[in-house]
Design an enzyme around this catalytic site. Structure first.
Site, PDB file in Angstrom:
ATOM      1  N   CYS A 134       0.880  -1.074  -0.036  1.00 26.30           N
ATOM      2  CA  CYS A 134      -0.007  -0.301   0.011  1.00 26.30           C
ATOM      3  C   CYS A 134       0.725   1.063  -0.158  1.00 26.30           C
ATOM      4  O   CYS A 134       1.641   1.267   1.439  1.00 26.30           O
ATOM      5  CB  CYS A 134      -0.655  -0.572   1.087  1.00 26.30           C
ATOM      6  SG  CYS A 134      -2.050   1.378   1.372  1.00 26.30           S
ATOM      7  N   CYS A 137      -0.225   3.159   2.292  1.00 21.01           N
ATOM      8  CA  CYS A 137      -0.234   3.630   3.875  1.00 21.01           C
ATOM      9  C   CYS A 137       0.912   3.909   4.393  1.00 21.01           C
ATOM     10  O   CYS A 137       1.227   3.680   5.319  1.00 21.01           O
ATOM     11  CB  CYS A 137      -0.474   2.023   4.096  1.00 21.01           C
ATOM     12  SG  CYS A 137      -2.614   1.710   3.031  1.00 21.01           S
ATOM     13  N   ASP A 138       2.229   2.892   3.010  1.00 22.16           N
ATOM     14  CA  ASP A 138       3.226   2.975   4.231  1.00 22.16           C
ATOM     15  C   ASP A 138       4.231   3.930   3.275  1.00 22.16           C
ATOM     16  O   ASP A 138       5.846   4.001   3.567  1.00 22.16           O
ATOM     17  CB  ASP A 138       3.639   1.636   3.413  1.00 22.16           C
ATOM     18  CG  ASP A 138       2.985   0.266   4.581  1.00 22.16           C
ATOM     19  OD1 ASP A 138       2.306   1.027   5.557  1.00 22.16           O
ATOM     20  OD2 ASP A 138       3.028  -0.026   3.987  1.00 22.16           O
TER      21      ASP A 138
END
Length: 217
Positions: A134, A137-138
């Site tokens: 992701c 996300c990351d």
């Protein structure tokens, strides 16, 4: 077969499943959560950042807090995989797992997603240690680093575009010459000066010691 009938059985033991369990308990419902393993996709990330209430927390700690929360409300958790659901004449359901079977008046399916994997050496070992599924996300974890995006569809192109704003350099590895991504997405990624396309190529291995250090392409 369990001799008790649950008001609701929730399939999925990730954040969505746990949340459903919490609210079922608040409605005075007898609830059971069934999932292969607690945490869902949280198990694939070592450190969780910016989860509401925690700027940073270990995945195991967050999963434990979620489990304790739902168990404290009287919600049961079973680690198993649901293989079949049958609807009875009275409208209730029977759920079959690899271990047992359970009956419920209502079923909530909160199984989330399973990321598509490369199935190559090093992928599982370095998941959460440089391997991510992701970009949103990351992405910030890889600020100013050289990173690789694998794929040629819209998801890969979107990830490359997102990471081009964060990383020092983005290498997009694609096994074909042509892309499945929309033309507009491809143009946007191509316009980025720090995105390099490595075409007709496949990632064969992810290499490192304690974290990802290089790829074998």
């Amino acid at each position: 077969m369990s001799n008790q009938i649950y008001d609701v059985i929730i399939i999925g033991a990730g954040p969505a499943g746990f949340t459903a369990g919490i609210y079922a308990a608040r409605r005075e419902m007898k609830a059971l959560i069934i999932g292969k393993e607690s945490g869902g996709q949280l198990i694939w990330a070592a450190d969780i950042e910016n989860y509401p209430g925690f700027s940073q927390i270990q995945n195991t700690d967050l999963i434990k807090k979620m489990e304790d929360h739902v168990k404290g409300l009287g919600v049961e958790i079973k680690n198993a995989e649901v293989s079949r659901i049958e609807k009875k004449e009275d409208g209730s359901f029977v759920l079959y797992t690899n271990k047992d079977q359970y009956e419920a008046k209502t079923v909530i399916i909160a199984i989330g997603l399973t990321p598509r994997r490369l199935a190559i050496p090093g992928e599982v070992e370095f998941s959460g240690k440089g391997v991510s599924y992701c970009a949103n996300c990351d992405g910030p974890i890889f600020r100013n680093k050289t990173i690789a995006v694998v794929g040629g569809g819209n998801a890969a192109m979107d990830a490359a575009e997102i990471m081009s704003k964060i990383a020092k350099k983005v290498c997009l590895v694609h096994r074909h010459e042509e892309f499945k991504a929309f033309a507009a997405s491809l143009e946007e990624a191509t316009a980025r000066g720090n995105v390099e396309f490595i075409l007709n190529s496949e990632v064969k291995e992810i290499i490192g010691s304690t974290k990802v250090e290089k790829l074998k392409v």
